[in-house]
Write an enzyme that holds these catalytic residues in place. Structure first.
Site, mmCIF file in Angstrom:
data_model
loop_
_atom_site.group_PDB
_atom_site.id
_atom_site.type_symbol
_atom_site.label_atom_id
_atom_site.label_comp_id
_atom_site.label_asym_id
_atom_site.label_seq_id
_atom_site.Cartn_x
_atom_site.Cartn_y
_atom_site.Cartn_z
ATOM 1 N N GLU A 256 0.848 -1.197 0.000
ATOM 2 C CA GLU A 256 0.000 0.000 0.000
ATOM 3 C C GLU A 256 0.879 1.241 0.000
ATOM 4 O O GLU A 256 1.938 1.258 0.625
ATOM 5 C CB GLU A 256 -0.888 0.036 1.253
ATOM 6 C CG GLU A 256 -1.876 -1.093 1.354
ATOM 7 C CD GLU A 256 -2.695 -0.988 2.648
ATOM 8 O OE1 GLU A 256 -2.395 -0.118 3.482
ATOM 9 O OE2 GLU A 256 -3.626 -1.782 2.814
ATOM 10 N N LYS A 258 2.471 4.499 1.188
ATOM 11 C CA LYS A 258 2.660 5.112 2.507
ATOM 12 C C LYS A 258 2.559 6.618 2.337
ATOM 13 O O LYS A 258 3.384 7.229 1.678
ATOM 14 C CB LYS A 258 4.005 4.736 3.121
ATOM 15 C CG LYS A 258 4.104 5.251 4.548
ATOM 16 C CD LYS A 258 5.350 4.831 5.251
ATOM 17 C CE LYS A 258 5.252 5.155 6.738
ATOM 18 N NZ LYS A 258 4.677 6.467 7.049
ATOM 19 N N ARG A 279 -3.156 9.132 16.067
ATOM 20 C CA ARG A 279 -2.313 7.983 16.403
ATOM 21 C C ARG A 279 -2.044 7.930 17.906
ATOM 22 O O ARG A 279 -1.924 6.868 18.497
ATOM 23 C CB ARG A 279 -0.994 8.098 15.624
ATOM 24 C CG ARG A 279 0.003 6.995 15.917
ATOM 25 C CD ARG A 279 1.364 7.377 15.359
ATOM 26 N NE ARG A 279 2.370 6.429 15.819
ATOM 27 C CZ ARG A 279 3.002 5.585 15.035
ATOM 28 N NH1 ARG A 279 2.745 5.561 13.749
ATOM 29 N NH2 ARG A 279 3.912 4.773 15.525
ATOM 30 N N GLU A 309 -5.287 7.544 6.531
ATOM 31 C CA GLU A 309 -4.320 8.637 6.621
ATOM 32 C C GLU A 309 -4.982 9.903 6.090
ATOM 33 O O GLU A 309 -5.539 9.906 4.988
ATOM 34 C CB GLU A 309 -3.088 8.288 5.782
ATOM 35 C CG GLU A 309 -1.852 9.085 6.107
ATOM 36 C CD GLU A 309 -1.032 8.488 7.241
ATOM 37 O OE1 GLU A 309 -0.076 9.147 7.668
ATOM 38 O OE2 GLU A 309 -1.354 7.369 7.708
ATOM 39 N N LYS A 432 7.267 -1.382 6.853
ATOM 40 C CA LYS A 432 7.454 -0.108 6.148
ATOM 41 C C LYS A 432 8.654 -0.201 5.203
ATOM 42 O O LYS A 432 9.694 -0.748 5.558
ATOM 43 C CB LYS A 432 7.695 1.030 7.157
ATOM 44 C CG LYS A 432 6.468 1.461 7.911
ATOM 45 C CD LYS A 432 6.741 2.667 8.789
ATOM 46 C CE LYS A 432 7.520 2.306 10.030
ATOM 47 N NZ LYS A 432 7.577 3.414 11.007
#
Length: 594
Positions: A256, A258, A279, A309, A432
């Site tokens: 996906e 970022k 967060r 996000e 990540k």
């Protein structure tokens, strides 16, 4: 319950840094609470956390500043404010000032004929502080001060010390959530994992404590997400090699984009209300009225919790703008103006709960499919760009596609049967892969400020460098990694004294493990993104001490400040375990034959 029983525990906690002793002290305190009045266990837990309730409740703070506390002490001890101020300069701790002055407060005269006062209860202390917090409007400041003074008069000197520290936000206990969770597990007759799971799904440790002691461990196991109560977010590990990433994920994964934005947990409640948590589990709904409308229009469910996000976009081109632009919008008081100047889009990547169904125990492919069903996409409110990849070449190509479109890189996620949503955990189900990791420099890390050094020359009058630390999960503490003095703009340097002021401590904070003595200690709260040349062994720094080499910790060479991370709490910082993995990964590459 006698407040003195709580204070005795607080005093013992203050005197130790041993995790084992901290858990034992908390366990004994919680047992005492259960014997006396188990219905207040939630409030006792909040008090130990240094708050009246979780931050995300959105309730007011106590709202008495340093000057107000000084006035309250002077009223309670019947001394002039100048005497309080003088002693404060000498002792550096208003709690100690209150203790000393209340011990000397006059007890003769008419007081000799007054019936001995009843012992102060924890319930009365908590309810009085709660009442103070909710005092609003004209004349409320004076009323708050008088009410606090009245409470201090009823307290013993030692009790007054901890009341003042609590009001000031400086309990200095060195107790993290992990220690409270372990103690709750002991008194509830269950495992730490059961309590932690419940807390991860309902980020309210007081409420979890109440379930544990009033309903028992089986009730804890039945806890599931509840719209309106934040879920502690799942976190990703990091790697910089496509082959290693796919190997960790079992050969394939969902890659996906970022995005360089603010992670948000969007809750749709049964009454149609929308609540947004950051967060750090802060209620940020007021900052994003546009996102509230997107969610009301775009979520086709009665109730749901989705994650995504929030990214700032250029209003003319629709291209993404940096994270700092989003933070600038958050700081603006005129929300309507901020919305027009810095519009946002939402990119959704997960669903945690929908219409009575807990989605956290479902594998990612099922969660993604359900997310697609629940979301009616629009330009402003859509799913993250994603692609199933099974070769390093596919992953690398998609990575460059993300970079070319102005994003940070990728998050690659497991898609096998065990690819559940691990609330509150960092693991290898999400990895990540960012553009920074492709450089020859060490991966950027998020470190906690624990100290500061005064500047010299051009930096005179402010701080010139910061002592920063990683989060040591094993010890629930913060271990130093480096001293960083480069990368700051003149404006950022000028702001440092103001930024650090609320967190400055006269002594080393209990949860900080450091061989370095800065000019000023700072309580762990602020997180900074740092990059450097490499990770090396260090005889000075305490991060991963003795784990890689006896007598040595790990440090970052030539560290440079990149930016502040206001979206992260101290426990969200890069862990010492992650830094060990980065060091070993770099070492492996150096040792590999060419």
């Amino acid at each position: 319950m006698k407040f003195s029983d709580v204070v005795d525990a607080l005093e013992r906690l203050e005197r130790t840094t041993s995790r084992t002793q901290i858990v034992a002290i908390l366990t004994n305190l919680f047992k005492k609470v259960i014997e006396e009045n188990k219905d207040i266990i939630d409030k006792v837990v909040y008090f130990i956390q240094g708050k009246l309730w979780p931050d995300w409740y959105g309730y007011p703070e106590i709202g008495i500043g340093e000057k107000g506390i000084i006035k309250a002490i002077s009223l309670a001890a019947n001394v002039k404010e100048k005497e309080v101020e003088g002693l404060y300069k000498q002792l550096g701790d208003l709690g100690l000032v209150a203790e000393r002055l209340m011990a000397k407060a006059p007890k003769g005269g008419l007081m000799m004929f007054v019936k001995k006062k009843e012992e102060l209860t924890f319930e009365k202390v908590y309810e009085t502080l709660k009442r103070i917090a909710f005092m609003q409007g004209e004349g409320s400041r004076d009323l708050k001060i008088k009410t606090l003074a009245g409470l201090l008069k009823e307290a013993s000197p030692k009790e007054a010390k901890y009341i003042v520290r609590f009001v000031q936000g400086k309990l200095r206990l060195g107790v993290g959530d992990a220690s409270i969770i372990e103690a709750l597990a002991h008194v509830a007759g269950t495992t730490k994992d059961v309590v932690e799971r419940a807390y991860n799904l309902r980020a309210d440790l007081g409420a979890v404590a109440k379930i544990a002691v009033t309903e028992g461990p089986e009730a804890l196991k039945r806890v599931r997400p509840k719209p309106g109560v934040p879920v502690r977010p799942m976190l990703a590990e990091r790697l910089n090699d496509p082959k290693e990433i796919l190997k960790k994920l079992g050969g394939k994964g969902l890659a996906e984009y970022k995005y360089d934005g603010e992670r948000a947990q969007i809750h749709l409640l049964p009454d149609g209300k929308v609540v947004i948590f950051s967060r750090r589990l802060e209620n940020i709904t007021r900052s994003y009225p546009d996102v509230v409308q997107y969610a009301k229009s775009g979520l086709k469910a009665k109730e749901a919790i989705v994650e995504g996000e929030i990214i700032a976009v250029n209003p003319e081109t629709g291209e993404p703008r940096p994270f700092q632009e989003l933070m600038r919008r958050r700081r603006k008081h005129d929300v309507a103006l901020a919305m027009s100047e810095i519009p946002v889009n939402v990119k959704l990547f997960d669903i945690i709960y929908v219409d009575g169904e807990d989605m956290t125990n479902k594998p990612l492919p099922l969660r993604r499919k359900r997310l697609e069903e629940v979301v009616e996409e629009s330009e402003e409110f859509s799913l993250s760009t994603a692609k199933l990849v099974s070769t390093p070449e596919e992953l690398e190509q998609f990575f460059h596609q993300s970079i070319s479109e102005g994003h940070e890189g990728l998050v690659v996620k497991a898609v096998h049967d065990k690819s559940v949503y691990q609330a509150g955990a960092r693991g290898w189900l999400w990895i990540k892969y960012k553009k920074d990791y492709k450089s020859e420099m060490v991966e950027p890390v998020d470190l906690v400020v624990v100290g500061a050094f005064y500047g010299r020359g051009r930096r005179g009058g402010t701080f010139g460098a910061l002592l920063v630390a990683g989060y040591d999960e094993k010890r629930d503490a913060f271990a130093t990694v480096c001293k960083v003095g480069s990368g700051f703009s003149d404006e950022e340097l000028a702001r440092l004294p103001e930024l650090l002021k609320p967190y400055i401590s006269e002594t080393k904070p209990p949860r900080v493990i450091s061989n370095v003595k800065p000019d000023v200690w700072v309580r762990p709260a602020l997180v900074a993104e740092i990059i450097g040349a490499e990770i090396t062994l260090s005889p000075i720094h305490t991060c991963a001490k003795d784990e890689v080499s006896a007598g040595s910790g790990l440090a970052i060479r030539f560290p440079r400040f990149i930016r502040w991370r206001p979206d992260k709490g101290p426990e969200d910082a890069t862990t010492c375990g992650e830094i060990v993995e980065m060091y070993k990964s770099r070492l492996k590459k150096v040792e590999e034959p060419t």
